[in-house]
Write an enzyme that holds these catalytic residues in place. Sequence first.
Site, PDB file in Angstrom:
ATOM      1  N   ASP A   1      32.217  40.351  62.332  1.00  0.00           N
ATOM      2  CA  ASP A   1      32.438  41.628  62.911  1.00  0.00           C
ATOM      3  C   ASP A   1      33.811  42.063  62.802  1.00  0.00           C
ATOM      4  OD1 ASP A   1      31.563  43.955  64.575  1.00  0.00           O
ATOM      5  OD2 ASP A   1      32.731  43.036  66.260  1.00  0.00           O
TER       6      ASP A   1
ATOM      7  N   GLU B   1      32.946  42.570  57.932  1.00  0.00           N
ATOM      8  CA  GLU B   1      32.806  43.941  58.267  1.00  0.00           C
ATOM      9  C   GLU B   1      34.339  44.493  58.356  1.00  0.00           C
ATOM     10  OE1 GLU B   1      31.790  47.429  61.524  1.00  0.00           O
ATOM     11  OE2 GLU B   1      32.102  45.419  61.962  1.00  0.00           O
TER      12      GLU B   1
END
Length: 622
Positions: free
Chosen positions: A273, A310
């Site tokens: 993330d 990401e």
Amino acid sequence: MGRRLFVERVVQGSLNRGATVRSGGSAEFRVWAPHHSRMAVRVSRGSVWQEHPMRREGDDWVAHVAEVPAGARYAYVLPNGVLRPDPASRRQPDGVHEPSAVVDPAAFSWTDSGWRGLEMADLVIYELHIGTFTGERTFDGVVRQLPRLRALGITAIEIMPVAAFPGSRNWGYDGVALYAVHEAYGGPDGLRRLVDAAHAEGLAVLMDVVYNHFGPEGNYLDDFGPYFTDTYATPWGRAVNYDGADSEAVRQYVVDNARMWIEEYHCDGLRLDAVHAIYDFSARHLLRDISDAVHELGTSLNRKTLVIAESDMNDPRIVRQAPVEGYGCDGQWSDDFHHAVHAALTGERNGYYADFGGVEAVAAALRHPFVYAGQRSEYRRRRHGARADDVPFQRFVVCIQNHDQVGNRAMGDRLDALVTFEQRKLAAALLLLAPYVPLLFMGEEYGERRPFQYFVSHGDPELVRAVREGRRREFAAFGWEAEVPDPQDERTFERSTIDPSVADSGAHAQLLALYHRLLKVRRGEPALRPGEAEVLVDTEPGEDWIRMRLTTPGARSLVAVFNLAGGPRVVPVGANSWTSLVATEEAAFGGRCTGSRLEKGTGGESMARLAPYAAELFGAQP
């Protein structure tokens, strides 16, 4: 030689912190607490608790305790007498504030010994949230849906974070016990059953993990060591100490956690993330440590293991493989594709959509993974990104919806609530014919219209108030004026549970049929496998159509044409003889066209007549 030895040290470091079951029924308890003068562990035997002093080994504290069965509760005793759960707890059966439980990973009976994983180019990713994907809200509930996903053409599921968080409902990005699997979903064995079943269906499993920050409520890491730093700040909480004093053990804590998902849960890869909020100015970045550790572990297990990051930096270094030039991740999300398609179809220009809009941005997103590759971004008011021409297409994951792009809207409204049915089919064709790895968000395939809203179940009233106010401020800055749903309200969570029962009727069934066909064609055409084809994308000035040509040695050539206009268009296809492979305007997909949509132009070139917001894929005839 020096780098090789460093990688081996990182990869071969055993996962020995926390509670480790030993032979003969004993357990070793090990915790990193470098600045404490003494430590103890309190262990339960039924209703009886016994306290055991720990001895110091370097910066760790260790105790060996006899007759500790799996499931036994334990907690560490700090020098001031306060009890705290284990920072490396494998299970928090009574919540993140309560004692930890001993877990024996070797006790599970796996059946996936023949599974070898998948390459990036073979991924069709389906992102799902365990709590809202089924009404059961458990890992076992997901297991029952795996055959449906496999039949659709999905090859990998990506699970939003399951590290233990406070309360019963959360997106997962507030996890505070990184090594523990959220109990309400089914705990450690529930996740193992899901992964084992996925492999039996031929599906890979990617685990979403959060290393840029840790959640606030139930976070007791400060009681053990300098896990955090005030040198940097993230939008979601304190930054993790990856490059300051005593940071080596913090880095190992995270690298070992990455390894745990691969080794103890047989996951095929990780989705990291928001790596742009991992602040590390060391000579060797944490992402390189994670990538090398995951890859080396996969090699030792004879499985393909992947790391997908990401990032909103549009930085190709994340996926470059050479150690001196890149971080070695296998893939990264490319948000520019989503932003370009969304802005073109919805007309939205608020926030980061101000940098997008129109056909050319969509064409640019098909040509290159980054629309912004060094030019000025008006939204950011600076240059943004770098060119990635040297990086193959299969290293980039694209979508038209995901948890962020849906859930971070004020009302959590999906694309299906924002565009017409024809535009929605066009978006699907753009996604599944693009030369990248596609990601679908749960329910997307049949046009789920229920929202996906932000939800939590914190127990701290002050934190609840801060979350509510923060969401309101965020959306006010983005230009949304609608009333923001209360994240703490259980109804917000319930509204976000998808309803696949609607997939069997009307436009939902037609859209689902289109997804099935597009994915079937994608599997059957070598030129649609990411990284296999030479891709040429063109438009004409003043026009609102796109033509994408895909050529691969030894395979037939393909041409995809997309009409982004509200009226019909005639688009040149090429001089070859062509056959239609899939068209969004077919009757099976709710379209009105029948028969051939090809006609000859004045120069003998084949021309495709496209309805408004239509797309079609043609293959060259032998």
